[in-house]
Design an enzyme around this catalytic site. Structure first.
Site, short mmCIF file in Angstrom:
data_model
loop_
_atom_site.label_atom_id
_atom_site.label_comp_id
_atom_site.label_asym_id
_atom_site.label_seq_id
_atom_site.Cartn_x
_atom_site.Cartn_y
_atom_site.Cartn_z
N TYR A 37 0.61 2.70 2.57
CA TYR A 37 1.98 2.23 2.82
C TYR A 37 2.63 2.92 4.02
O TYR A 37 3.76 3.39 3.95
CB TYR A 37 2.87 2.44 1.58
CG TYR A 37 2.22 1.92 0.31
CD1 TYR A 37 2.10 0.55 0.09
CD2 TYR A 37 1.73 2.80 -0.65
CE1 TYR A 37 1.49 0.08 -1.06
CE2 TYR A 37 1.12 2.32 -1.80
CZ TYR A 37 1.00 0.96 -2.00
OH TYR A 37 0.40 0.50 -3.13
N ASP A 89 -0.90 -4.08 -18.79
CA ASP A 89 -1.44 -3.25 -17.71
C ASP A 89 -1.11 -1.80 -18.04
O ASP A 89 0.01 -1.34 -17.83
CB ASP A 89 -0.83 -3.69 -16.37
CG ASP A 89 -1.32 -2.83 -15.21
OD1 ASP A 89 -1.96 -1.79 -15.46
OD2 ASP A 89 -1.05 -3.21 -14.06
N TYR A 119 4.58 -3.49 -11.27
CA TYR A 119 3.60 -3.18 -10.23
C TYR A 119 2.22 -3.30 -10.85
O TYR A 119 1.94 -2.72 -11.89
CB TYR A 119 3.80 -1.77 -9.67
CG TYR A 119 2.71 -1.43 -8.67
CD1 TYR A 119 2.75 -1.94 -7.38
CD2 TYR A 119 1.59 -0.68 -9.04
CE1 TYR A 119 1.73 -1.70 -6.48
CE2 TYR A 119 0.57 -0.43 -8.14
CZ TYR A 119 0.64 -0.94 -6.87
OH TYR A 119 -0.38 -0.71 -5.98
N LYS A 163 -6.85 4.65 -13.43
CA LYS A 163 -6.22 5.92 -13.03
C LYS A 163 -6.77 7.14 -13.78
O LYS A 163 -7.73 7.72 -13.33
CB LYS A 163 -4.71 5.80 -13.14
CG LYS A 163 -4.17 4.91 -12.02
CD LYS A 163 -2.70 5.09 -11.73
CE LYS A 163 -2.33 4.51 -10.40
NZ LYS A 163 -1.50 3.30 -10.45
C1 LIG Z 1 -1.86 2.05 -9.82
C2 LIG Z 1 -1.68 0.84 -10.62
C3 LIG Z 1 -2.46 -0.30 -10.39
C4 LIG Z 1 -3.47 -0.37 -9.27
O1 LIG Z 1 -4.53 0.53 -9.44
P1 LIG Z 1 -5.42 0.94 -8.17
O2 LIG Z 1 -6.50 1.76 -8.77
O3 LIG Z 1 -4.50 1.69 -7.26
O4 LIG Z 1 -5.91 -0.32 -7.55
C5 LIG Z 1 -2.25 -1.38 -11.21
N1 LIG Z 1 -1.34 -1.34 -12.19
C6 LIG Z 1 -0.58 -0.26 -12.44
C7 LIG Z 1 0.40 -0.27 -13.57
C8 LIG Z 1 -0.71 0.86 -11.65
O5 LIG Z 1 0.06 1.94 -11.88
#
Ligand SMILES: *Cc1c(COP(=O)(O)O)cnc(C)c1O
Length: 694
Positions: free
Chosen positions: A282, A511, A410, A540
């Site tokens: 970014y 997510d 996000y 993550k």
């Molecule tokens: C970080 C994140 C993503 C994307 O994961 P990357 O490994 O960076 O591609 C998707 N959803 C949420 C909620 C996130 O925090």
């Protein structure tokens, strides 16, 4: 912005270690001391821990160092120093315990640093001073129940000289030692081979052949790696003898002198080179925000290239929950690397993937049944969206091709994931023609810490009533909207939404890429609502911050719908199910269970609440909120990132704010005093108005 160059201990020290106890390390160290002083360097030989002596000034290794340079003109520094000495001739952990002392790596590192800084201050005129540190025994000699010499070497990050005695077993021991040093990311600056021990008597011809072969073999092996080898003759230890030894160690001394004269902390140079060739998240390539060069990490600390050590407040974007360089994670990584780093997942499987999937399903909410490994969070989200679409097609609901999602979400940066991110902060206008047009509903507005307001479901109800027939799935981050605003909302919203989805025939996708693995205080945020989604993404913290890995997990019903009539799921990344990443993830999940993440996250929550509370009500602060291991100070205006970042680094903490958010999510292993430092740094920034726009 740039920090003034300064000398750091890692560039002004050398660690001399042996392949065992009785290999003549002190003689080798003393010979190096003489050779380095002859080369014009201001060097002192230091014994951090000496055991088996009554009076360290007159006996022990320090006496040997002093002898080696006794006939030379006195240099600017005294030849030798001993920092800790104990009478029992045993390993430091035992010898110290006998005298009621406790040695720790952090303490020893501090003592060495203090000693070196004192030398520097007292001999400022002599130019840079260096210390030759001699360890006790070999690499794995313990200082206490958990830490050993190798840990101290890693903490110092200095170049290493290995001393081995030529004899039977020398090759084996030297190789094992070299491997262990390299595995800790340390540089071996030279090997010194000592003459065989007297106990061998006068070697016969066969033995001499073995000794010569050892020497030949080690030279051949090490010199291809650019590591000099010095072979010391057998001499009587008088002035002439020391001179012969100093000459013999010269190849190693020259390599060391070169290292000591050209400090490695090229932080500024690294950042300059970075600016020319790299692009950071970014940012503008041509007018980037400042970056800091990182050199090493350990526990909850990051070490910058210029030697500054920072308390980490970010867990490297939710990932490093166990802190950095956790020995168990690194052991899993190395063990798997030795077996099979990668193999295609098409047509092949392996234990790390199978065991990881089994364990994940045990930890996830009941009802999830199939694990699809993905290489990153964004890919896991793409996979989830494709699963939902293929499922609806599979069951004949071909008109269900859109996704409904709350604003403020996000889900990643790839195209499909981006289409369900908040349309404003996700910059949809930039990609309007390319992005699929999704449906957006109001952000769940009922706060986590307030009684549930059923009206917060009105908008979802209305959107599903209007568009339900074309919705394949609703996707959202349960309880915590992360990168879209660090917003904590009421879990009852999820219960209501799940019901609405069922009624509308839409799948529900959680997510949990940010929220998974304990961060919010429950293992998965879904547990707070008691809801099992049809599809769940995690990532993550899955590997504890070591490698990139994510997973999309679905129910048997979803899998059946997709695979009906001989259909297959159409996705398969090249590095799918990477064994290294799976092995580390498995180790990380085991650690989570063993190390009582719950208590640790509760401690973080208490510390964050207490530490950030004083920020509430200060100028420019809109809200302060804490949930689990996440602490947020929301500002009224976007913060000046570069200025705040520099302020935090000056304060010795790593905190990366963005937009209107200064937030903390430290590793679970963060000690209370470090958590307080993080909170204090945020508090001071806000009190001093560093967060206010220019
Ligand atoms: C970080 C994140 C993503 C994307 O994961 P990357 O490994 O960076 O591609 C998707 N959803 C949420 C909620 C996130 O925090």
């Amino acid at each position: 912005m740039s920090h003034p160059s300064r000398q750091i201990l890692a560039d002004a020290s050398v660690f001399v270690s042996g392949t065992g106890t009785d290999v003549g390390k002190s003689v080798a160290t003393a010979a190096l001391l003489r050779a380095l002083r002859q080369a014009g360097l201001a060097v002192q030989a230091v014994k951090p821990v000496q055991t088996g002596v009554e009076d360290a000034a007159r006996e022990g290794d320090a006496a040997c160092y002093a002898q080696a340079v006794a006939d030379m003109p006195p240099g600017p520094l005294p030849p030798a120093a001993t920092l800790h000495s104990f009478r029992l001739p045993a390993s430091p952990h035992l010898a110290a315990a006998r005298e009621g002392a406790q040695l720790t790596v952090a303490g020893l590192r501090q003592d060495i640093e203090t000693h070196w800084r004192t030398l520097m201050a007292a001999h400022a005129g002599a130019g840079p001073c260096a210390v030759l540190l001699e360890g006790a025994g070999g690499l794995r000699v313990p200082f206490n129940e958990r830490e050993d010499t190798l840990d101290l070497m890693a903490a110092l990050a200095a170049p290493v000289v290995i001393v081995a005695r030529n004899g039977l077993g020398a090759l084996n021991l030297a190789q094992l030692t070299l491997d262990a040093v390299r595995d800790r990311g340390l540089v071996t600056a030279g090997l010194i081979l000592m003459p065989p021990s007297d106990a061998l008597g006068t070697p016969d011809e066969a033995t001499r052949a073995i000794l010569a072969d050892n020497e030949h073999w080690l030279r051949a092996r090490l010199e291809t790696e650019g590591i000099p080898v010095a072979v010391l003759p057998w001499v009587r230890l008088n002035a002439a003898g020391w001179e012969r030894l100093a000459q013999a160690v010269r190849p190693v001394a020259q390599a060391l002198a070169a290292l000591l004269r050209t400090p490695s902390h090229t932080a500024e140079a690294l950042v300059r080179r970075d600016k020319k060739v790299l692009w950071h998240p970014y940012t503008s390539a041509t007018h980037p925000l400042p970056v800091f060069a990182a050199r090493r990490s350990h526990h909850n600390r990051l070490v910058l290239a210029d030697g500054r050590e920072l308390v980490d407040g970010m867990s490297s974007w939710w990932a490093a929950v166990h802190g950095y360089n956790h020995p168990r994670l690194l052991a899993a990584l190395r063990a798997q690397a030795g077996r099979m780093p990668h193999v295609m997942f098409g047509g092949l499987t392996h234990a790390p993937a199978v065991e990881l999937a089994e364990r994940l399903l045990d930890m996830l909410p009941q009802g999830l049944a199939r694990v699809f490994p993905a290489d990153s969070g964004s890919v896991a989200v793409e996979v989830a969206l494709k699963m939902a679409l293929q499922y609806q097609q599979g069951i004949g609901q071909t008109r269900r091709t859109r996704f409904l999602t709350p604003r403020g979400g996000y889900h990643g940066d790839t195209t499909g994931a981006m289409s369900v991110c908040d349309p404003v902060t996700g910059m949809h206008s930039l990609f309007a023609r390319m992005l699929p047009q999704q449906l957006f509903m109001e952000r769940p507005r009922c706060r986590f810490d307030q009684p549930f307001d059923p009206a917060s479901l009105d908008d979802s109800r209305q959107k599903l009533a209007e568009h339900g027939h074309e919705v394949a799935a609703v996707i959202l981050e349960p309880v915590v909207q992360g990168a879209g605003g660090m917003w904590f909302y009421h879990p009852d919203y999820l219960r209501g939404l799940a019901q609405l989805c069922r009624e509308a025939g839409a799948l529900l996708i959680f997510d949990e890429i940010a929220t998974g693995f304990g961060r919010t205080g429950t293992l998965f945020a879904a547990e707070r609502a008691g809801v099992t989604p049809d599809i769940l993404c995690c990532g993550k913290a899955l590997t504890g911050g070591v490698l990139t890995l994510a997973a999309t997990v679905c129910t048997e019903q979803v899998a059946d719908g997709i695979c009906r009539d001989g259909n297959v799921f159409m996705h398969g990344p090249t590095y799918m199910g990477n064994p290294l990443a799976c092995a580390v993830a498995l180790a990380s999940l085991r650690l989570l269970e063993e190390e009582d993440w719950q208590t640790r996250v509760q401690m973080l929550e208490r510390g964050l609440r207490q530490g950030l509370a004083p920020c509430a009500g200060l100028p420019g602060v809109a809200d302060v909120r804490v949930l689990g291991g996440i602490g947020v100070v929301e500002t009224t205006e976007p913060v000046p990132v570069a200025r705040l970042q520099a302020f935090f680094v000056e304060r010795g903490v790593w905190i990366r704010p963005f937009a209107r958010l200064i937030y903390l999510m430290p590793p679970y292993v963060t000690p209370p005093e470090d958590l307080a430092r993080l909170c204090d740094a945020v508090g001071d920034a806000v009190r001093q108005g560093v967060h206010l726009p220019n």
